[in-house]
Design a protein around this motif. Structure first.
Motif, PDB file in Angstrom:
ATOM      1  N   GLN A  44       0.404  -1.184   0.040  1.00 53.32           N
ATOM      2  CA  GLN A  44      -0.206  -0.017  -0.116  1.00 53.32           C
ATOM      3  C   GLN A  44       0.813   1.294  -0.051  1.00 53.32           C
ATOM      4  O   GLN A  44       0.320   2.292  -0.255  1.00 53.32           O
ATOM      5  CB  GLN A  44      -0.859   0.048   1.090  1.00 53.32           C
ATOM      6  CG  GLN A  44      -2.088  -1.661   0.914  1.00 53.32           C
ATOM      7  CD  GLN A  44      -2.637  -1.198   2.027  1.00 53.32           C
ATOM      8  OE1 GLN A  44      -3.606  -0.492   2.964  1.00 53.32           O
ATOM      9  NE2 GLN A  44      -2.881  -2.622   2.657  1.00 53.32           N
ATOM     10  N   ALA A  45       1.688   1.549   1.010  1.00 52.56           N
ATOM     11  CA  ALA A  45       2.888   1.973   0.961  1.00 52.56           C
ATOM     12  C   ALA A  45       3.289   2.610  -0.837  1.00 52.56           C
ATOM     13  O   ALA A  45       3.157   3.932  -1.181  1.00 52.56           O
ATOM     14  CB  ALA A  45       3.281   2.727   1.933  1.00 52.56           C
ATOM     15  N   CYS A  46       4.029   1.686  -1.142  1.00 49.81           N
ATOM     16  CA  CYS A  46       4.060   1.871  -2.395  1.00 49.81           C
ATOM     17  C   CYS A  46       3.194   2.891  -3.351  1.00 49.81           C
ATOM     18  O   CYS A  46       3.846   2.787  -4.523  1.00 49.81           O
ATOM     19  CB  CYS A  46       5.058   0.156  -3.037  1.00 49.81           C
ATOM     20  SG  CYS A  46       6.547  -0.302  -2.351  1.00 49.81           S
ATOM     21  N   GLU A  47       2.032   1.902  -3.542  1.00 50.19           N
ATOM     22  CA  GLU A  47       1.090   2.610  -4.445  1.00 50.19           C
ATOM     23  C   GLU A  47       0.761   4.086  -4.195  1.00 50.19           C
ATOM     24  O   GLU A  47       0.570   4.551  -5.352  1.00 50.19           O
ATOM     25  CB  GLU A  47      -0.441   1.734  -4.265  1.00 50.19           C
ATOM     26  CG  GLU A  47       0.148  -0.197  -4.773  1.00 50.19           C
ATOM     27  CD  GLU A  47      -1.234  -0.911  -4.001  1.00 50.19           C
ATOM     28  OE1 GLU A  47      -1.882  -0.270  -3.461  1.00 50.19           O
ATOM     29  OE2 GLU A  47      -1.249  -1.873  -4.997  1.00 50.19           O
ATOM     30  N   TYR A  48       0.746   3.840  -2.957  1.00 40.22           N
ATOM     31  CA  TYR A  48       0.553   5.366  -2.662  1.00 40.22           C
ATOM     32  C   TYR A  48       1.773   6.122  -3.655  1.00 40.22           C
ATOM     33  O   TYR A  48       1.298   7.133  -3.462  1.00 40.22           O
ATOM     34  CB  TYR A  48       0.524   5.914  -1.075  1.00 40.22           C
ATOM     35  CG  TYR A  48       0.224   7.280  -0.379  1.00 40.22           C
ATOM     36  CD1 TYR A  48      -0.617   7.645  -0.716  1.00 40.22           C
ATOM     37  CD2 TYR A  48       1.722   7.902  -0.147  1.00 40.22           C
ATOM     38  CE1 TYR A  48      -1.186   8.724   0.116  1.00 40.22           C
ATOM     39  CE2 TYR A  48       1.025   8.579   0.368  1.00 40.22           C
ATOM     40  CZ  TYR A  48      -0.498  10.184   0.863  1.00 40.22           C
ATOM     41  OH  TYR A  48      -0.264  10.531   0.676  1.00 40.22           O
ATOM     42  N   ALA A  49       3.515   5.485  -3.506  1.00 38.94           N
ATOM     43  CA  ALA A  49       4.075   6.709  -3.590  1.00 38.94           C
ATOM     44  C   ALA A  49       3.847   6.589  -4.958  1.00 38.94           C
ATOM     45  O   ALA A  49       4.684   8.268  -5.691  1.00 38.94           O
ATOM     46  CB  ALA A  49       5.569   5.389  -2.765  1.00 38.94           C
ATOM     47  N   LEU A  50       3.879   5.646  -6.086  1.00 43.95           N
ATOM     48  CA  LEU A  50       3.450   5.933  -6.976  1.00 43.95           C
ATOM     49  C   LEU A  50       2.600   6.287  -7.628  1.00 43.95           C
ATOM     50  O   LEU A  50       2.721   7.034  -9.062  1.00 43.95           O
ATOM     51  CB  LEU A  50       4.199   4.456  -7.788  1.00 43.95           C
ATOM     52  CG  LEU A  50       4.614   3.723  -7.704  1.00 43.95           C
ATOM     53  CD1 LEU A  50       4.063   1.673  -8.393  1.00 43.95           C
ATOM     54  CD2 LEU A  50       5.651   3.670  -8.691  1.00 43.95           C
ATOM     55  N   ASP A  51       1.454   6.336  -6.829  1.00 40.00           N
ATOM     56  CA  ASP A  51       0.022   7.606  -7.403  1.00 40.00           C
ATOM     57  C   ASP A  51       0.565   8.480  -7.646  1.00 40.00           C
ATOM     58  O   ASP A  51      -0.147   9.271  -7.876  1.00 40.00           O
ATOM     59  CB  ASP A  51      -0.974   7.121  -6.264  1.00 40.00           C
ATOM     60  CG  ASP A  51      -1.581   5.780  -6.758  1.00 40.00           C
ATOM     61  OD1 ASP A  51      -1.634   5.225  -7.531  1.00 40.00           O
ATOM     62  OD2 ASP A  51      -2.542   4.910  -5.647  1.00 40.00           O
ATOM     63  N   ASN A  52       1.475   9.411  -5.822  1.00 39.45           N
ATOM     64  CA  ASN A  52       1.381  10.911  -5.942  1.00 39.45           C
ATOM     65  C   ASN A  52       2.624  10.868  -6.773  1.00 39.45           C
ATOM     66  O   ASN A  52       2.748  12.603  -7.255  1.00 39.45           O
ATOM     67  CB  ASN A  52       2.624  11.283  -4.616  1.00 39.45           C
ATOM     68  CG  ASN A  52       0.818  11.050  -3.587  1.00 39.45           C
ATOM     69  OD1 ASN A  52       0.122  11.644  -4.039  1.00 39.45           O
ATOM     70  ND2 ASN A  52       0.763   9.946  -2.920  1.00 39.45           N
ATOM     71  N   MET A  53       3.101  10.024  -7.102  1.00 38.56           N
ATOM     72  CA  MET A  53       4.078  10.587  -8.610  1.00 38.56           C
ATOM     73  C   MET A  53       3.918  10.678  -9.585  1.00 38.56           C
ATOM     74  O   MET A  53       4.629  11.790  -9.962  1.00 38.56           O
ATOM     75  CB  MET A  53       5.390   9.028  -7.960  1.00 38.56           C
ATOM     76  CG  MET A  53       6.516   9.146  -7.092  1.00 38.56           C
ATOM     77  SD  MET A  53       7.738   7.552  -7.113  1.00 38.56           S
ATOM     78  CE  MET A  53       8.211   8.357  -9.095  1.00 38.56           C
ATOM     79  N   LYS A  55       1.076  12.189  -9.868  1.00 38.90           N
ATOM     80  CA  LYS A  55       0.609  13.091 -10.043  1.00 38.90           C
ATOM     81  C   LYS A  55       1.558  13.975 -10.078  1.00 38.90           C
ATOM     82  O   LYS A  55       0.903  14.922 -10.332  1.00 38.90           O
ATOM     83  CB  LYS A  55      -0.885  13.622  -8.735  1.00 38.90           C
ATOM     84  CG  LYS A  55      -1.651  12.203  -8.336  1.00 38.90           C
ATOM     85  CD  LYS A  55      -2.534  12.543  -7.237  1.00 38.90           C
ATOM     86  CE  LYS A  55      -3.459  11.678  -6.867  1.00 38.90           C
ATOM     87  NZ  LYS A  55      -3.761  11.139  -6.034  1.00 38.90           N
ATOM     88  N   ASN A  56       2.488  14.436  -9.024  1.00 36.28           N
ATOM     89  CA  ASN A  56       3.424  15.557  -9.414  1.00 36.28           C
ATOM     90  C   ASN A  56       4.296  15.531 -11.002  1.00 36.28           C
ATOM     91  O   ASN A  56       4.416  17.023 -10.861  1.00 36.28           O
ATOM     92  CB  ASN A  56       4.547  14.795  -8.210  1.00 36.28           C
ATOM     93  CG  ASN A  56       3.826  15.252  -6.586  1.00 36.28           C
ATOM     94  OD1 ASN A  56       3.068  15.554  -6.576  1.00 36.28           O
ATOM     95  ND2 ASN A  56       4.471  14.825  -5.550  1.00 36.28           N
ATOM     96  N   SER A  57       3.924  14.190 -11.216  1.00 40.25           N
ATOM     97  CA  SER A  57       4.702  14.623 -12.849  1.00 40.25           C
ATOM     98  C   SER A  57       4.054  15.014 -13.493  1.00 40.25           C
ATOM     99  O   SER A  57       4.816  15.951 -14.443  1.00 40.25           O
ATOM    100  CB  SER A  57       5.076  13.177 -12.826  1.00 40.25           C
ATOM    101  OG  SER A  57       6.222  13.114 -12.267  1.00 40.25           O
ATOM    102  N   GLN A  58       2.593  15.192 -13.725  1.00 38.72           N
ATOM    103  CA  GLN A  58       1.716  15.105 -14.599  1.00 38.72           C
ATOM    104  C   GLN A  58       1.587  16.887 -14.014  1.00 38.72           C
ATOM    105  O   GLN A  58       1.075  17.823 -14.640  1.00 38.72           O
ATOM    106  CB  GLN A  58       0.117  14.890 -14.094  1.00 38.72           C
ATOM    107  CG  GLN A  58       0.454  13.568 -14.608  1.00 38.72           C
ATOM    108  CD  GLN A  58      -0.982  12.840 -14.468  1.00 38.72           C
ATOM    109  OE1 GLN A  58      -1.811  13.154 -14.051  1.00 38.72           O
ATOM    110  NE2 GLN A  58      -1.524  12.097 -14.511  1.00 38.72           N
ATOM    111  N   LYS A  59       2.086  17.258 -12.584  1.00 35.79           N
ATOM    112  CA  LYS A  59       2.376  19.260 -12.318  1.00 35.79           C
ATOM    113  C   LYS A  59       2.784  19.741 -13.455  1.00 35.79           C
ATOM    114  O   LYS A  59       2.999  21.441 -13.350  1.00 35.79           O
ATOM    115  CB  LYS A  59       2.238  19.524 -11.206  1.00 35.79           C
ATOM    116  CG  LYS A  59       0.729  19.111 -10.396  1.00 35.79           C
ATOM    117  CD  LYS A  59       1.222  18.721  -9.088  1.00 35.79           C
ATOM    118  CE  LYS A  59      -0.408  19.014  -8.331  1.00 35.79           C
ATOM    119  NZ  LYS A  59      -0.153  18.537  -6.729  1.00 35.79           N
ATOM    120  N   LYS A  60       4.054  19.034 -13.954  1.00 38.98           N
ATOM    121  CA  LYS A  60       5.548  19.681 -14.132  1.00 38.98           C
ATOM    122  C   LYS A  60       4.693  20.408 -15.501  1.00 38.98           C
ATOM    123  O   LYS A  60       4.438  20.068 -16.443  1.00 38.98           O
ATOM    124  CB  LYS A  60       6.468  18.867 -14.409  1.00 38.98           C
ATOM    125  CG  LYS A  60       7.185  19.223 -12.791  1.00 38.98           C
ATOM    126  CD  LYS A  60       8.257  18.217 -12.707  1.00 38.98           C
ATOM    127  CE  LYS A  60       8.411  17.456 -11.542  1.00 38.98           C
ATOM    128  NZ  LYS A  60       9.982  16.504 -11.233  1.00 38.98           N
TER     129      LYS A  60
END
Length: 60
Positions: A44-53, A55-60
């Motif tokens: 779950q922690a890995c899935e959370y990290a990937l989901d947030n990565m 989202k952060n990549s799309q903001k750039k």
């Protein structure tokens, strides 16, 4: 977004990974009294990290 632990069963594959002792102790403390296994928490922690990565990549 808040990280929330959940229990689930999915098709899996075994992987060997080494954790620092201090991290395993923190994880064990975090899941104490919860209906979650160490493996489930890590997944779950890995899935959370990937989901947030993503989202952060799309903001750039």
């Amino acid at each position: 977004m808040v990280f929330k632990m959940k229990s689930s069963h999915k098709e899996t594959e075994n992987k060997t990974i080494r954790f620092p002792l201090s991290l395993t102790q923190e994880i064990e403390q975090a899941i104490k009294g919860e209906d979650v296994t160490f493996s489930s928490f890590v997944i779950q922690a890995c899935e959370y990290a990937l989901d947030n990565m993503e989202k952060n990549s799309q903001k750039k």
